[in-house]
Scaffold this motif. Structure first.
Motif, PDB file in Angstrom:
ATOM      1  N   PRO A  52     103.284  -1.381  -6.584  1.00  0.00           N
ATOM      2  CA  PRO A  52     102.428  -1.642  -7.754  1.00  0.00           C
ATOM      3  C   PRO A  52     103.197  -1.912  -9.052  1.00  0.00           C
ATOM      4  CG  PRO A  52     101.558   0.205  -6.492  1.00  0.00           C
ATOM      5  CD  PRO A  52     102.879  -0.147  -5.877  1.00  0.00           C
ATOM      6  N   VAL A  53     104.426  -1.410  -9.189  1.00  0.00           N
ATOM      7  CA  VAL A  53     105.169  -1.642 -10.450  1.00  0.00           C
ATOM      8  C   VAL A  53     105.922  -2.978 -10.458  1.00  0.00           C
ATOM      9  CG1 VAL A  53     105.482   0.807 -10.974  1.00  0.00           C
ATOM     10  CG2 VAL A  53     107.197  -0.377  -9.577  1.00  0.00           C
ATOM     11  N   THR A  54     105.756  -3.791  -9.431  1.00  0.00           N
ATOM     12  CA  THR A  54     106.489  -5.059  -9.333  1.00  0.00           C
ATOM     13  C   THR A  54     106.062  -6.054 -10.420  1.00  0.00           C
ATOM     14  OG1 THR A  54     106.570  -4.737  -6.944  1.00  0.00           O
ATOM     15  CG2 THR A  54     107.013  -6.976  -7.748  1.00  0.00           C
ATOM     16  N   PRO A  55     107.001  -6.602 -11.201  1.00  0.00           N
ATOM     17  CA  PRO A  55     106.615  -7.640 -12.156  1.00  0.00           C
ATOM     18  C   PRO A  55     106.246  -8.932 -11.414  1.00  0.00           C
ATOM     19  CG  PRO A  55     108.767  -6.668 -12.714  1.00  0.00           C
ATOM     20  CD  PRO A  55     108.421  -6.223 -11.318  1.00  0.00           C
ATOM     21  N   PRO A  56     105.053  -9.488 -11.673  1.00  0.00           N
ATOM     22  CA  PRO A  56     104.651 -10.715 -10.971  1.00  0.00           C
ATOM     23  C   PRO A  56     105.677 -11.844 -11.136  1.00  0.00           C
ATOM     24  CG  PRO A  56     102.769  -9.778 -12.129  1.00  0.00           C
ATOM     25  CD  PRO A  56     103.961  -8.949 -12.510  1.00  0.00           C
ATOM     26  N   GLU A  57     106.415 -11.873 -12.276  1.00  0.00           N
ATOM     27  CA  GLU A  57     107.419 -12.948 -12.457  1.00  0.00           C
ATOM     28  C   GLU A  57     108.513 -12.858 -11.393  1.00  0.00           C
ATOM     29  OE1 GLU A  57     105.930 -10.816 -14.744  1.00  0.00           O
ATOM     30  OE2 GLU A  57     107.809 -10.289 -15.732  1.00  0.00           O
ATOM     31  N   HIS A  58     108.804 -11.641 -10.918  1.00  0.00           N
ATOM     32  CA  HIS A  58     109.830 -11.513  -9.884  1.00  0.00           C
ATOM     33  C   HIS A  58     109.353 -12.135  -8.569  1.00  0.00           C
ATOM     34  CE1 HIS A  58     111.997  -7.917 -12.015  1.00  0.00           C
ATOM     35  NE2 HIS A  58     111.896  -9.000 -12.769  1.00  0.00           N
ATOM     36  N   VAL A  59     108.053 -12.025  -8.313  1.00  0.00           N
ATOM     37  CA  VAL A  59     107.507 -12.650  -7.098  1.00  0.00           C
ATOM     38  C   VAL A  59     107.636 -14.168  -7.214  1.00  0.00           C
ATOM     39  CG1 VAL A  59     105.457 -12.942  -5.648  1.00  0.00           C
ATOM     40  CG2 VAL A  59     105.944 -10.716  -6.707  1.00  0.00           C
ATOM     41  N   ALA A  60     107.313 -14.695  -8.399  1.00  0.00           N
ATOM     42  CA  ALA A  60     107.433 -16.150  -8.607  1.00  0.00           C
ATOM     43  C   ALA A  60     108.901 -16.578  -8.426  1.00  0.00           C
ATOM     44  CB  ALA A  60     106.925 -16.522  -9.995  1.00  0.00           C
ATOM     45  N   ALA A  61     109.840 -15.772  -8.935  1.00  0.00           N
ATOM     46  CA  ALA A  61     111.266 -16.114  -8.812  1.00  0.00           C
ATOM     47  C   ALA A  61     111.703 -16.079  -7.347  1.00  0.00           C
ATOM     48  CB  ALA A  61     112.113 -15.144  -9.646  1.00  0.00           C
ATOM     49  N   LEU A  62     111.231 -15.067  -6.617  1.00  0.00           N
ATOM     50  CA  LEU A  62     111.582 -14.959  -5.200  1.00  0.00           C
ATOM     51  C   LEU A  62     111.021 -16.147  -4.422  1.00  0.00           C
ATOM     52  CD1 LEU A  62     112.846 -13.267  -2.910  1.00  0.00           C
ATOM     53  CD2 LEU A  62     110.639 -12.108  -2.668  1.00  0.00           C
ATOM     54  N   ARG A  63     109.798 -16.520  -4.751  1.00  0.00           N
ATOM     55  CA  ARG A  63     109.187 -17.650  -4.067  1.00  0.00           C
ATOM     56  C   ARG A  63     110.039 -18.915  -4.280  1.00  0.00           C
ATOM     57  NH1 ARG A  63     108.000 -20.513  -0.883  1.00  0.00           N
ATOM     58  NH2 ARG A  63     105.994 -21.332  -0.243  1.00  0.00           N
ATOM     59  N   ARG A  64     110.527 -19.079  -5.511  1.00  0.00           N
ATOM     60  CA  ARG A  64     111.375 -20.251  -5.812  1.00  0.00           C
ATOM     61  C   ARG A  64     112.687 -20.211  -5.033  1.00  0.00           C
ATOM     62  NH1 ARG A  64     109.579 -20.089 -10.992  1.00  0.00           N
ATOM     63  NH2 ARG A  64     111.259 -18.709 -11.663  1.00  0.00           N
ATOM     64  N   VAL A  95     113.326 -18.810  -2.159  1.00  0.00           N
ATOM     65  CA  VAL A  95     113.106 -19.112  -0.743  1.00  0.00           C
ATOM     66  C   VAL A  95     112.810 -20.604  -0.571  1.00  0.00           C
ATOM     67  CG1 VAL A  95     111.657 -18.615   1.271  1.00  0.00           C
ATOM     68  CG2 VAL A  95     112.362 -16.760  -0.256  1.00  0.00           C
ATOM     69  N   GLN A  96     112.002 -21.145  -1.479  1.00  0.00           N
ATOM     70  CA  GLN A  96     111.645 -22.571  -1.417  1.00  0.00           C
ATOM     71  C   GLN A  96     112.874 -23.467  -1.538  1.00  0.00           C
ATOM     72  OE1 GLN A  96     108.208 -23.556  -1.492  1.00  0.00           O
ATOM     73  NE2 GLN A  96     108.866 -25.668  -1.161  1.00  0.00           N
ATOM     74  N   GLU A  97     113.831 -23.006  -2.368  1.00  0.00           N
ATOM     75  CA  GLU A  97     114.981 -23.859  -2.647  1.00  0.00           C
ATOM     76  C   GLU A  97     116.137 -23.648  -1.670  1.00  0.00           C
ATOM     77  OE1 GLU A  97     115.592 -23.037  -6.784  1.00  0.00           O
ATOM     78  OE2 GLU A  97     113.796 -24.201  -7.350  1.00  0.00           O
ATOM     79  N   THR A  98     115.990 -22.702  -0.731  1.00  0.00           N
ATOM     80  CA  THR A  98     117.031 -22.485   0.268  1.00  0.00           C
ATOM     81  C   THR A  98     116.674 -23.247   1.534  1.00  0.00           C
ATOM     82  OG1 THR A  98     117.333 -20.275  -0.652  1.00  0.00           O
ATOM     83  CG2 THR A  98     118.386 -20.721   1.469  1.00  0.00           C
ATOM     84  N   ALA A  99     117.317 -24.377   1.721  1.00  0.00           N
ATOM     85  CA  ALA A  99     116.940 -25.218   2.869  1.00  0.00           C
ATOM     86  C   ALA A  99     117.653 -24.743   4.131  1.00  0.00           C
ATOM     87  CB  ALA A  99     117.261 -26.658   2.603  1.00  0.00           C
TER      88      ALA A  99
END
Ligand code: CP3
Length: 364
Positions: free
Chosen positions: A346-358, A360-364
């Protein structure tokens, strides 16, 4: 910022509205969603991405809806609200999968055991009287309605995952009456009164099969079985109370819905994961599993999902980036779905999720 162009118009359209808003964008004919390709055994790159507990208290929009509802279970049984909550993280992060918003304790609730969620304490269940448990009947129908609402409104490349708790983990909450420090009551019953415990597990196996099959019939494209407390048991207990029930559930589902893959998440099962990989299409690794070990011992039999430490998602930055990179690189030769090793905290900053998503997306 959208991470891919494919769903950006979806994001634009849905950003304007707070409440449930169906938008459909089909994939071109013949294209299979990335998550489903990975579940079928393909080494899809970039790795498909979703997070356990991706909907929940770390999102302000979830907290807002939660505050307006009388109880957590009311949310779970309100198809429009549950569909909206399921879609909240999809709009923000464009994961490759949405996971149905619901809970594993809807099954004991539907069987007639009292279940409440108490602020700051978690689930609290009434006394368990196995003889008084009733058939589930149509009490879980609102969940299936949620599934079809979500399915009708997901962007074309996002898969919908349905789920249930595994019989052992659900039984643990039913016997203990909630979360527990030592989970002694359920182990006492399993080791001390195995026949009575087996009767409870058998009822849960049947209810779980029906619940998962109904989600598949309503539009779930993959199913996950959460066995969060498998690690409480010694190996013989894991085989008896986790592996065998999973085998029965997988066999029944294969018969009823042969094209819907099954993800098994037996948390804490250690090297016994190799035995689960004989049964499931995908194995969810918990935080403690070594991804290099999984590449050698699991990916030959099943896809692998996981397994960033949720605490690294709280920390973010370089520590998160490095750990995510190590997991992606260890599992890149085989089918891998990027996820956490347990649910988003619950204490996770949503921006960190967005950064993680990026990342993973950018690791081909
Ligand atoms: O992953 C998702 O986003 C889908 C929804 C989902 C929830 N619970 C929503 C939820 C899923 C897949 C679950 C599974 C679940 N529920 C598990 C297995 C996974 C795990 O975490 O180990 C278990 C053990 C439960 C039982 C449960 N539900 C507990 C112990 C708690 C209290 C702890 C907590 O995090 O609050 C819940 C409540 C719960 N389930 C919440 C959510 C969003 C928080 C409720 C709130 O808003 O107060």
């Amino acid at each position: 910022m959208p991470v891919s162009t494919a769903g950006s118009s979806y994001i634009e359209k849905t950003r304007i509205q707070n409440l449930f808003c169906p938008v459909k964008e089909a994939l071109p004919a013949g294209m299979v969603k990335p998550l489903l390709r990975a579940l079928a055994g393909e080494a899809v790159r970039p790795a498909p991405f979703w997070l356990m507990r991706q909907a929940g208290r770390y999102l302000p929009e979830y907290r807002k809806l939660r505050a307006s509802a009388d109880s957590f279970l009311d949310l779970c049984f309100s198809p429009t609200l549950a569909a909206e909550i399921t879609l909240q993280p999809v709009r923000r992060f464009e994961p490759d999968a949405a996971i149905l918003f619901s809970d594993i304790l809807t099954i004991p609730y539907a069987m007639g055991q009292e279940v409440r969620f108490v602020e700051g304490k978690g689930p609290v269940l009434g006394p368990l009287n196995p003889a008084a448990l009733r058939p589930v009947g149509n009490r879980l129908d609102p969940v299936y309605e949620t599934v079809s609402l979500v399915r009708a409104s997901l962007p074309g490349n996002t898969a919908l995952i349905g789920f249930a708790g595994a019989p052992w983990t659900v039984a643990a909450y039913m016997v203990e009456g909630g979360s527990s420090r030592d989970w002694l009551q359920v182990r006492r019953m399993a080791f001390g009164d195995p026949e009575r415990f087996a009767a409870l597990i058998d009822r849960l196996v049947d209810a779980t099969i029906d619940h998962l099959a109904a989600q598949a019939a309503a539009g779930a494209e993959a199913l996950q079985l959460f066995d969060s407390w498998a690690g409480l048991l010694p190996p013989s207990g894991v085989r008896c109370w986790c592996l065998e029930p999973a085998r029965r559930i997988a066999a029944a589902l294969r018969e009823r819905h042969p094209s819907v893959p099954l993800i098994l998440f037996p948390r804490g099962a250690g090297t016994l994961l190799t035995e689960f990989a004989e049964i499931g299409d995908c194995i969810g690794l918990d935080t403690s599993a070594d991804s290099g070990w999984a590449a050698c011992n699991i990916q030959n039999n099943a896809a692998v999902q996981g397994n960033l430490d949720p605490a690294l998602l709280v920390v973010g930055g370089e520590a998160m980036e490095q750990a995510a990179g190590e997991i992606l690189s260890a599992l890149r030769q085989g089918p891998h779905i990027f996820n956490l090793g347990h649910g988003v905290l619950p204490v996770t900053p949503p921006e960190h999720v967005a950064a993680l998503r990026r990342i993973v997306q950018e690791t081909a």
